[in-house]
Scaffold this motif. Structure first.
Motif, PDB file in Angstrom:
ATOM      1  N   THR A 191       0.820  -1.230   0.158  1.00  0.00           N
ATOM      2  CA  THR A 191      -0.097  -0.084   0.081  1.00  0.00           C
ATOM      3  C   THR A 191       0.690   1.120   0.092  1.00  0.00           C
ATOM      4  O   THR A 191       0.429   2.370  -0.193  1.00  0.00           O
ATOM      5  N   ILE A 222       0.518   3.046  -3.104  1.00  0.00           N
ATOM      6  CA  ILE A 222      -0.651   3.475  -3.460  1.00  0.00           C
ATOM      7  C   ILE A 222      -1.019   4.881  -2.469  1.00  0.00           C
ATOM      8  O   ILE A 222      -1.557   5.795  -2.894  1.00  0.00           O
ATOM      9  N   ILE A 223      -0.588   4.853  -1.229  1.00  0.00           N
ATOM     10  CA  ILE A 223      -0.945   5.886  -0.302  1.00  0.00           C
ATOM     11  C   ILE A 223      -0.168   7.011  -0.757  1.00  0.00           C
ATOM     12  O   ILE A 223      -0.799   8.146  -0.855  1.00  0.00           O
ATOM     13  N   SER A 279      -2.770   2.719   5.184  1.00  0.00           N
ATOM     14  CA  SER A 279      -2.854   1.171   4.740  1.00  0.00           C
ATOM     15  C   SER A 279      -4.292   0.543   4.738  1.00  0.00           C
ATOM     16  O   SER A 279      -4.852  -0.065   3.790  1.00  0.00           O
ATOM     17  N   VAL A 317      -6.796   1.898   2.122  1.00  0.00           N
ATOM     18  CA  VAL A 317      -6.680   1.565   1.037  1.00  0.00           C
ATOM     19  C   VAL A 317      -7.154   0.189   0.814  1.00  0.00           C
ATOM     20  O   VAL A 317      -7.945  -0.430  -0.016  1.00  0.00           O
ATOM     21  N   TYR A 318      -6.808  -0.799   1.679  1.00  0.00           N
ATOM     22  CA  TYR A 318      -7.486  -2.199   1.977  1.00  0.00           C
ATOM     23  C   TYR A 318      -8.780  -2.198   2.004  1.00  0.00           C
ATOM     24  O   TYR A 318      -9.584  -2.988   1.086  1.00  0.00           O
ATOM     25  N   PHE A 372      -7.128   1.768  -9.053  1.00  0.00           N
ATOM     26  CA  PHE A 372      -6.295   0.697  -8.629  1.00  0.00           C
ATOM     27  C   PHE A 372      -5.787  -0.038  -9.873  1.00  0.00           C
ATOM     28  O   PHE A 372      -6.650  -0.678 -10.446  1.00  0.00           O
ATOM     29  N   ASP A 417      -1.738  -3.366  -8.322  1.00  0.00           N
ATOM     30  CA  ASP A 417      -2.189  -3.093  -6.918  1.00  0.00           C
ATOM     31  C   ASP A 417      -3.287  -4.124  -6.323  1.00  0.00           C
ATOM     32  O   ASP A 417      -3.331  -4.483  -5.270  1.00  0.00           O
ATOM     33  N   TRP A 475      -3.042  -6.821  -3.255  1.00  0.00           N
ATOM     34  CA  TRP A 475      -4.222  -7.071  -2.127  1.00  0.00           C
ATOM     35  C   TRP A 475      -4.114  -8.650  -2.171  1.00  0.00           C
ATOM     36  O   TRP A 475      -4.463  -9.009  -1.136  1.00  0.00           O
TER      37      TRP A 475
END
Ligand SMILES: *[C@@H]1O[C@H](CO)[C@@H](O)[C@H](O)[C@H]1NC(C)=O
Ligand SMILES: *[C@@H]1O[C@H](CO)[C@@H](O)[C@H](O)[C@H]1NC(C)=O
Ligand SMILES: *[C@@H]1O[C@H](CO)[C@@H](O)[C@H](O)[C@H]1NC(C)=O
Ligand SMILES: *[C@@H]1O[C@H](CO)[C@@H](O)[C@H](O)[C@H]1NC(C)=O
Ligand SMILES: *[C@@H]1O[C@H](CO)[C@@H](O)[C@H](O)[C@H]1NC(C)=O
Length: 464
Positions: free
Chosen positions: A224, A227-228, A242, A245-246, A270, A274, A278
């Motif tokens: 993450t 992405i963050i 995190s 995002v999850y 995403f 990404d 996950w």
């Protein structure tokens, strides 16, 4: 073309489309055919799908007819698992509702948040969605197509939670042609049932529901981080974490099974990498929780495998088709007891993910003796058993199957000891399929108002 009827104009449109866009696949050589569907990479939050891996046909091999079968299925799609909701989804939604100063309509890829509303309320959390009911009914219809010669079951077994019970009821609706009186047998999710339930991990003190969380969180932070960083450039006031995002990625799955689609699945938000991040994070958790990375998995999964093997090997049986519903934990543990997918568990756990063992009667198959053969399907895909594939297709002979089951029992018998049970009436054997009276008697009186009602009525007990 106002004079054309609806059908004819639809036909005309279709022809026109074919003329203007001649078969897209013929252009495949010029353009990249890469496609990615996040809904097939969402582990336990994925809507039902059949990965067809390996791509073998679910039909019985030539010359073989299924004569008996047993299915173990996870319940169908729910609004949200309580842990997912409390840990990831609710905090994200609450933060979103609190930070009203952000004008999302100006934020690229997240502009849908300006009008988005949460698809789940706390009260709905663990309930089956409409899609879940339809998909469970569809599985019932699928079984009737796959096994046209088998008798309809007289009973369908389920653990006692509402989401498993309703999945069983929905399957029955899809399976019966009329009101055929298929009974749904509810097996209480006791913490003292030993191996004799469809939730044996709940009566296994050595199993911890949070196993794998520590290992999972290490990879969660890692995948993450970029992405963050990207999202916080777009909307710095939100301070994405995190867990946010999850949770957003989980919402792709949950919102899809609630509303039919979700803006969180957008690949501009995403990317495929990404989603694979996950998926891997969830795989790590499952591996240590219910897979090969947990020493108790095979011991908890074995009683179902052993009981099922006995039902299928026996000369006669009460049912041609045994179907049982449970939660996400048990099927992967049975997979470990069987020795299948000795790596990770991601493709086997969508909502309604199921595994099946079939007994086939084979005659006149080229190169094989006539007789009984056994075969395993996971989400419809036939899977060769380790060291047991001496029959047509992926099947295994009767003697081979008996030997294989003995080997697995040798590896994983001793549920109570391995689990360190702290009650003295435990058992290592699953007997719910042959001991229906026990199942009825065990149903606790305190849940009279719940889902045991039709069972109690069947036993002649009336509710006043
Ligand atoms: C949102 O605000 C409520 C009320 O002030 C507070 O209880 C809650 O913790 C806040 N949520 C988040 C995620 O900050
Ligand atoms: C052990 O006793 C408890 C409490 O009476 C009961 O709920 C449970 O089903 C029993 N376990 C077995 C394996 O019979
Ligand atoms: C952002 O969130 C992190 C983790 O929750 C927190 O430690 C940090 O103080 C927050 N930063 C701001 C500017 O709110
Ligand atoms: C998984 O595979 C390894 C390596 O082949 C093997 O040693 C192990 O026994 C297998 N585990 C199970 C539970 O079958
Ligand atoms: C396996 O099944 C057989 C036949 O039902 C039974 O006698 C035996 O106790 C079972 N063993 C285990 C470990 O479940």
């Amino acid at each position: 073309m106002p004079s054309m009827g609806r059908n004819r104009s639809a036909q005309w449109l279709q022809t026109w489309f074919l003329l203007v866009f001649p078969r897209t696949c013929s252009t495949a050589l010029l353009y990249s055919t890469y496609q990615f569907d996040p809904l097939e990479h969402l582990g336990g939050v994925a809507p039902y799908f059949e990965s067809q891996d390996p791509p073998a046909s679910p039909s019985a091999p030539q010359g073989c007819t299924p004569v008996r079968t047993a299915y173990l299925s996870r319940h169908a799609a729910i609004y949200a698992n309580d842990y997912d909701y409390e840990e990831y989804i609710e905090p994200f939604i609450s933060k979103l509702e609190n930070l009203t100063s952000i004008d999302w309509s100006k934020v690229p890829t997240l502009n849908f948040l300006s009008s988005w509303t949460a698809p789940i309320t706390e009260a709905e959390q663990e309930l089956l969605t409409r899609v879940g009911r339809v998909e469970a009914a569809q599985l019932g219809a699928t079984l009737s197509f796959r096994y046209p010669n088998l008798r309809l079951p007289t009973h369908v077994w389920t653990s006692s939670a509402e989401r498993t019970y309703k999945s069983a009821q929905s399957l029955v609706r899809g399976l019966e042609t009329d009101d055929d009186g298929i009974r749904v047998v509810s097996i209480y999710e006791s913490e003292k049932a030993g191996a004799n339930s469809l939730t044996p991990y709940k009566s296994c003190p050595a199993y911890s529901p949070s196993a794998g969380s520590d290992q999972q969180s290490v990879y969660l932070e890692k995948f993450t981080a970029p992405i963050i960083a990207r999202l916080n450039v777009l909307a710095p006031e939100f301070n994405f974490t995190s867990n946010d995002v999850y949770g957003m990625m989980e919402l792709c799955g949950y919102e899809s099974v609630i509303r039919g689609s979700s803006p969180f699945c957008d690949l501009d938000l995403f990317s495929s990498d990404d989603w694979l991040g996950w998926e891997y994070t969830a795989d790590i958790q499952y591996h240590y929780n219910v897979g090969y990375g947990n020493a108790v998995s095979g011991f908890v999964g074995l009683p179902w495998l052993n009981a099922t093997a006995s039902l299928l090997l026996g000369e006669k049986s009460d049912e041609d088709m045994y179907v049982s519903f449970t939660h996400r934990e048990l099927p992967p543990m049975v997979v470990v007891a069987m020795g299948l997918f000795n790596d990770s568990a991601s493709h086997i756990l969508p909502f309604l993910g199921n595994l099946a063992v079939e007994r086939l009667d084979c005659k006149g198959t080229y190169g094989y003796d006539d007789g009984d053969y056994y075969r395993v399907l996971v989400n419809s895909a036939p899977q060769p058993l380790p060291d047991c594939a001496d029959g047509p297709g992926t099947s295994c002979s009767r003697s081979g199957f008996e030997r294989y089951i003995q080997d697995r029992v040798g590896m994983f018998q001793g549920f109570s000891e391995k689990c360190g049970v702290d009650y003295d009436n435990s058992t290592d054997v699953l007997s719910i399929y042959t001991d229906l009276d026990l199942a009825y008697a065990r149903f606790p009186a305190v849940t009279l108002t719940g889902y045991g009602v039709d069972l109690l009525l069947q036993k002649g007990i009336t509710l006043n």
